[in-house]
Design a protein around this motif. Structure first.
Motif, mmCIF file in Angstrom:
data_model
loop_
_atom_site.group_PDB
_atom_site.id
_atom_site.type_symbol
_atom_site.label_atom_id
_atom_site.label_comp_id
_atom_site.label_asym_id
_atom_site.label_seq_id
_atom_site.Cartn_x
_atom_site.Cartn_y
_atom_site.Cartn_z
ATOM 1 N N THR A 290 0.818 -1.213 0.000
ATOM 2 C CA THR A 290 0.000 0.000 0.000
ATOM 3 C C THR A 290 0.852 1.265 0.000
ATOM 4 O OG1 THR A 290 -0.118 -0.099 2.426
ATOM 5 C CG2 THR A 290 -1.917 -1.125 1.198
ATOM 6 N N SER A 291 2.079 1.170 -0.467
ATOM 7 C CA SER A 291 2.979 2.318 -0.462
ATOM 8 C C SER A 291 2.960 3.014 -1.822
ATOM 9 C CB SER A 291 4.402 1.866 -0.128
ATOM 10 O OG SER A 291 5.264 2.972 -0.028
ATOM 11 N N TYR A 292 2.680 4.313 -1.795
ATOM 12 C CA TYR A 292 2.647 5.135 -3.004
ATOM 13 C C TYR A 292 3.841 6.081 -2.989
ATOM 14 C CZ TYR A 292 -2.087 3.297 -3.242
ATOM 15 O OH TYR A 292 -3.166 2.456 -3.304
ATOM 16 N N PRO A 293 4.113 6.795 -4.093
ATOM 17 C CA PRO A 293 5.277 7.694 -4.114
ATOM 18 C C PRO A 293 5.289 8.731 -2.994
ATOM 19 C CG PRO A 293 4.485 7.331 -6.342
ATOM 20 C CD PRO A 293 3.497 6.674 -5.432
ATOM 21 N N ASN A 294 4.113 9.142 -2.511
ATOM 22 C CA ASN A 294 4.053 10.162 -1.457
ATOM 23 C C ASN A 294 3.827 9.563 -0.064
ATOM 24 O OD1 ASN A 294 1.420 9.357 -2.065
ATOM 25 N ND2 ASN A 294 0.561 11.311 -1.413
ATOM 26 N N THR A 295 3.863 8.227 0.046
ATOM 27 C CA THR A 295 3.655 7.570 1.342
ATOM 28 C C THR A 295 4.913 7.657 2.199
ATOM 29 O OG1 THR A 295 2.079 5.994 0.384
ATOM 30 C CG2 THR A 295 3.050 5.418 2.506
ATOM 31 N N VAL A 296 4.752 8.090 3.436
ATOM 32 C CA VAL A 296 5.842 8.086 4.408
ATOM 33 C C VAL A 296 5.474 7.070 5.487
ATOM 34 C CG1 VAL A 296 7.211 9.431 6.040
ATOM 35 C CG2 VAL A 296 6.318 10.521 3.957
ATOM 36 N N ALA A 297 6.174 5.954 5.501
ATOM 37 C CA ALA A 297 5.834 4.859 6.410
ATOM 38 C C ALA A 297 6.342 5.128 7.814
ATOM 39 C CB ALA A 297 6.413 3.551 5.891
ATOM 40 N N ILE A 298 5.444 5.082 8.780
ATOM 41 C CA ILE A 298 5.809 5.143 10.197
ATOM 42 C C ILE A 298 5.660 3.718 10.711
ATOM 43 C CG2 ILE A 298 5.235 6.103 12.452
ATOM 44 C CD1 ILE A 298 4.089 8.534 10.996
ATOM 45 N N ILE A 299 6.786 3.029 10.829
ATOM 46 C CA ILE A 299 6.750 1.601 11.113
ATOM 47 C C ILE A 299 7.917 1.223 12.010
ATOM 48 C CG2 ILE A 299 8.085 1.015 9.036
ATOM 49 C CD1 ILE A 299 6.342 -1.506 8.758
ATOM 50 N N GLN A 300 7.685 0.277 12.867
ATOM 51 C CA GLN A 300 8.723 -0.214 13.781
ATOM 52 C C GLN A 300 9.881 -0.809 12.979
ATOM 53 O OE1 GLN A 300 7.155 -2.061 17.389
ATOM 54 N NE2 GLN A 300 8.604 -3.740 17.089
ATOM 55 N N ASN A 301 11.110 -0.475 13.348
ATOM 56 C CA ASN A 301 12.270 -0.899 12.564
ATOM 57 C C ASN A 301 12.410 -2.419 12.505
ATOM 58 O OD1 ASN A 301 13.145 1.674 11.868
ATOM 59 N ND2 ASN A 301 14.193 1.955 13.819
ATOM 60 N N GLN A 302 12.248 -3.095 13.625
ATOM 61 C CA GLN A 302 12.385 -4.548 13.671
ATOM 62 C C GLN A 302 11.026 -5.174 13.974
ATOM 63 O OE1 GLN A 302 15.087 -6.352 12.911
ATOM 64 N NE2 GLN A 302 16.202 -4.475 12.436
#
Length: 347
Positions: A290-302
């Protein structure tokens, strides 16, 4: 159980059996008997640079928005204008430059529904295709293919190269002016959506208190919260819950400074526009889906070993503490947002 209830239950069971066994097999027979017609119709569409894309099951708005990304790929890679049939929400395709015609299944009469659905199921081919073919082992496929949902739902269509993986929502000048007057938005604002469809699953939820911390960290931002009227309200926001139509929501997100939400509908909508879309990801699925060119993912590193889980059948996470979000802190999200907004293109 009364006699009437027994009769109703038996009738429904017989109807389901008929659709599953008799009708599907009959359509299969008709398709093979009339295969020259199938080839002829698809060849006719190909010569006229037309494509029929249909989705007559499922009512999830997010899936239909993703369908606009498939329409874009068909237009770009095959050079076709697209005729679209969807179950509902045909206004998603309003003013779309690649769509020649769009018709909602729920607006058809009974005869039209039968003719359209049966006809498309029989005639599907190179230029008539169903969106999302419902692969039997979809979960196993997703675990082995880290690809965008636009690709997954159209991989059976020959000739697509996926040069652009983003959704598409369009307005004309008259609608843009009308929506601007109706919403009366401030000159600069951000859209926030802290919850998803919790009646279906809570596995993507990050927590209302975490989103409130993010709001408090950006006092210079005017926050606008749309959504369903019964969703919990954050403090310090402009409350638009239950006050926007679908097209108004599109306009709201299109003109926002940025959007902040959990993975789902709002990111699919934001994927059609340029402003940043900050998405709080859980371990439910791959972010590549679900990642688009303007998507900034806030996600746990591990992420833990149980991620991605794709547990559609369970409402709540079966692992205590939901470890895919256990170390995802508001401070981490605040830093991601500040770094992105500091870039010139995001101001």
């Amino acid at each position: 159980m009364t006699t009437v209830n027994r009769f109703t239950a038996a009738r429904k069971k017989l109807t389901r059996w008929f659709k599953r066994v008799i009708k599907d097999n009959l359509l299969l027979v008709l398709r093979y008997v009339g295969y020259p017609l199938v080839l002829g119709v698809n060849a006719w569409l190909r010569r006229r640079k037309l494509f029929v894309l249909y989705r007559l099951h499922g009512s999830a708005i997010g899936d239909t928005v993703v369908m606009t990304g498939v329409v874009r790929c068909i237009a770009e890679d095959l050079g076709c204008r697209v005729i679209v049939y969807v179950k509902q929400n045909d206004d998603i395709f309003l003013h779309n430059p690649h769509v020649l015609f769009c018709r909602s299944y729920e607006k058809m009469n009974r005869l039209e529904k039968t003719l359209i659905k049966s006809g498309l199921d029989i005639l599907h081919g190179s230029h008539i295709a169903k969106y999302h073919p419902q692969m039997r082992d979809l979960e196993g496929y997703l675990l082995s293919h880290r690809e965008h949902s636009i690709v997954t739902n159209s991989r059976h269509i020959p000739g697509l190269q996926y040069r652009t993986l983003r959704t598409e929502i369009a307005f004309d000048d008259e609608e843009r002016e009308r929506l601007g007057r109706a919403l009366a938005l401030p000159p600069s604002y951000a859209v926030i959506k802290p919850t998803g469809k919790t009646s279906v699953t809570t596995k993507k939820e990050w927590g209302l208190e975490n989103f409130q911390t993010l709001i408090d960290a950006f006092p210079d931002v005017v926050w606008v919260q749309p959504g369903a009227p019964d969703e919990p309200l954050l403090d310090g926001v402009i409350d638009l819950r239950g006050k926007t139509t679908l097209r108004e929501l599109f306009y709201l997100i299109a003109n926002a400074r940025f959007t902040l939400a959990i993975e789902g509908l709002y990111n699919h909508i934001a994927g059609a526009f340029e402003p940043p879309s900050f998405v709080v990801y859980s371990g439910f699925s791959y972010r590549e889906m679900t990642s688009y060119p303007n998507t900034v993912a806030i996600i746990q590193n591990q992420l833990p070993n149980c991620a991605p889980c794709f547990l559609d059948g369970l409402k709540d996470c079966p692992v205590p503490g939901k470890p895919c979000m256990g170390e995802l802190t508001p401070a981490f999200a605040i830093d991601s947002i500040r770094r992105t907004l500091a870039q010139p293109a995001a101001r």
